[in-house]
Design a protein around this motif. Sequence first.
Motif, PDB file in Angstrom:
ATOM      1  N   LYS A 103      49.264  31.357  37.022  1.00 17.02           N
ATOM      2  CA  LYS A 103      50.350  30.432  36.704  1.00 17.02           C
ATOM      3  C   LYS A 103      50.412  29.285  37.721  1.00 17.02           C
ATOM      4  CE  LYS A 103      55.360  30.295  35.943  1.00 17.02           C
ATOM      5  NZ  LYS A 103      56.630  31.058  36.011  1.00 17.02           N
TER       6      LYS A 103
ATOM      7  N   LYS B  78      47.620  26.828  36.750  1.00 14.44           N
ATOM      8  CA  LYS B  78      47.505  26.416  35.353  1.00 14.44           C
ATOM      9  C   LYS B  78      48.288  25.134  35.117  1.00 14.44           C
ATOM     10  CE  LYS B  78      48.097  28.483  30.753  1.00 14.44           C
ATOM     11  NZ  LYS B  78      48.657  29.646  30.038  1.00 14.44           N
ATOM     12  N   GLY B  79      47.772  24.291  34.276  1.00 12.33           N
ATOM     13  CA  GLY B  79      48.484  23.072  33.909  1.00 12.33           C
ATOM     14  C   GLY B  79      48.312  21.972  34.938  1.00 12.33           C
ATOM     15  N   PHE B  80      49.248  21.027  34.890  1.00 13.10           N
ATOM     16  CA  PHE B  80      49.161  19.835  35.745  1.00 13.10           C
ATOM     17  C   PHE B  80      49.710  20.153  37.133  1.00 13.10           C
ATOM     18  CE2 PHE B  80      50.772  15.748  37.341  1.00 13.10           C
ATOM     19  CZ  PHE B  80      49.595  15.018  37.276  1.00 13.10           C
TER      20      PHE B  80
ATOM     21  N   THR C   6      49.172  21.891  41.179  1.00 12.29           N
ATOM     22  CA  THR C   6      48.922  23.236  41.701  1.00 12.29           C
ATOM     23  C   THR C   6      50.083  23.662  42.586  1.00 12.29           C
ATOM     24  OG1 THR C   6      46.550  22.748  41.724  1.00 12.29           O
ATOM     25  CG2 THR C   6      47.281  24.652  43.006  1.00 12.29           C
TER      26      THR C   6
END
Length: 669
Positions: free
Chosen positions: A376, A379-381, A383
Amino acid sequence: MSAKGKGSRSGYRGSMKTAQDFSANQDAETLYNAMKGFGSDKETIIDLLTSRSNAQRQQICAGYKTLYGRDLIDDLKYELTGKFERLIIGLMKPPAVYDAKELNDAIKGIGTDEKCVIEVLASRSNKQIHELTEAYKEEYESDLEADIVGDTSGHFKKMLVVLLQGTREKDDVVSEDLVAEDAKELYEAGELQWGTTESSFITILGNRSFCHLQLVFDEYQKIAGKEIEESLRGELSGDLEKLMLAVVRCARNTQEYFASRLYKAMKGMGTRDNTLIRIMISRSEIDMLDIREEFRMKYEKSLHNTIRSDTSGDYKRALLRLCGGDDDAAGEFFPEAAQVAYQIWEVSAVTRMELKGTVRPAPDFKPEVDAKALRKAMKGFGTDEETIIGIITQRSNAQRQQLRQQFKSQLGRDLMADLKSEVGGVLQKIILGLMMTPAQFDAKQLQKAIQGVGTDERALIEILTTRTNQEIRAINEAYKEAYHKSLEDDLSSDTSGHFKRLLISLTQGNREEGEADLTRAMEDAKELCSSTDEDSGSMESKFISILCMRSYPHLRRVFQDYIKLTNRDIEQTIKNDIPGDLRNALIAIVRSIKNKPAFFAERLYKSMKGAGTDDRTLTRIMVSRSEIDLLNIRHEFQQMYDVSLFSFIEANASGDYSKVLLALCGGED
């Protein structure tokens, strides 16, 4: 930060001591009788005057005047001649008056004796300088500064005038910012300048405390890539160069400076008696014992024996009394240095240090929960570095390995690859280092040290001299698995000579284990001792075979026996007689055996001291020792440098990298 210079020894360090049951009038009567009639009893004069302190000699002068209405110094001048007279008369003067006389002779004689002026003014304390200028004014009804200004010129004159003020800063708390500024200013005034800006050298070398200057010299070496002495020789010339070098040498080690001056005074054809007399008198109640130690360590013979072979008669007898003892005498430890070294090894031999890391297994560890949280965070934009740091630094290495496996089986992803893509720079290096097994991490560090631009010998030495047999064998396996070749082969192709032989020996992981064999330890000590008389190749081979193969407890005993045989610590022999990388590796072994946490504490300090941080060394030690002995290293760091490792890291690292280091550090002492 608080700075420490060369460790000062406790207690009185002069060779001449205050006589017990002293009677000035009785001594005055003895001296009068020794000079009464035809000829004089020089043996009595020597025995009496060289067994009294200077303060007691002043009382004898006063008692002599009261009893006989005569001036003792005048009577001694009448009875004695030559060098012996100069020595005895010098002993009879108060220290400040004696220094004033030496400077007056140096200035007023035919031509100026610049070496005398340099020696006195470069080495005296503020208090001594103030007393000297007062004594000069009283004795010669003249101003010392005015006389020196009238007899010298240029920047040499300016530096002497600065030293004459006696305003050098006290050795106390040193500003790290000012250390860096001073080193930078010296570098820019010399190496970067077309021509040299002497005023910067005069201001800094003439006013900063010796303790502060030691740190400046270390910082200068980092910036310039050379010792400051080398720069001074290249940038300055003549008397100014000699004066500046004398100040630097006194700042580094005043006793070593005087040992060198004494050696040169007696080296070669003829003896420079004025220099010899001046140093033996002026240091006899200050630090002659330390000068003797430095002399013996530096020149491998005692000051006593050197004086004995270079002088004669009553002059020799008086000098030997001032010397205070022969450090080469069979079965004798020379004052304190050998005794201290022996005691350190004794303590090292009996101390059973409980090694403690700062990182421990997390209670209630759930790898599936950690794996999910890490995924998590990446993940995504953007860190979430804080989560990554919090999890990885709070788990043991064994738990991190479980976490890697869980991440793969639970998410079908490579945790190392994900971390590599999400974090960068020094943060990436330390996070990935923590995720490797200890053997994989060490193997990686060794491979970088070998395959980079130029070999990082310090990294090779640090790792291979401090790991256990078990750790070395694990490193060999990890290296072969990661790089498909043996560590030994890579070391063989990248190093040479006896240094290569030492590294290869260590990579075998075959150091003996077990307690000391007392009979064999003495045999090993004798072999090391006798090897110093052989050619360098044979000597180095013997040092390698013994230091790389014997167990730590056994070597501690060997090093104690070596002191008994030679009156010197094994480390001093290595420093003096073995060159280059081999010397550094052997010293690392010795220091690791003596106190491994202290060895790493010193490495950590040097990695952060001065301009710029050696992140590779800092990362390597913090990662590799975090579960072994980092708590012990922390305690040694505090003891050695009067500052906590935590606050030192805080001041020298920043951002997320600093957060990881501080988490590994485990707390503020």
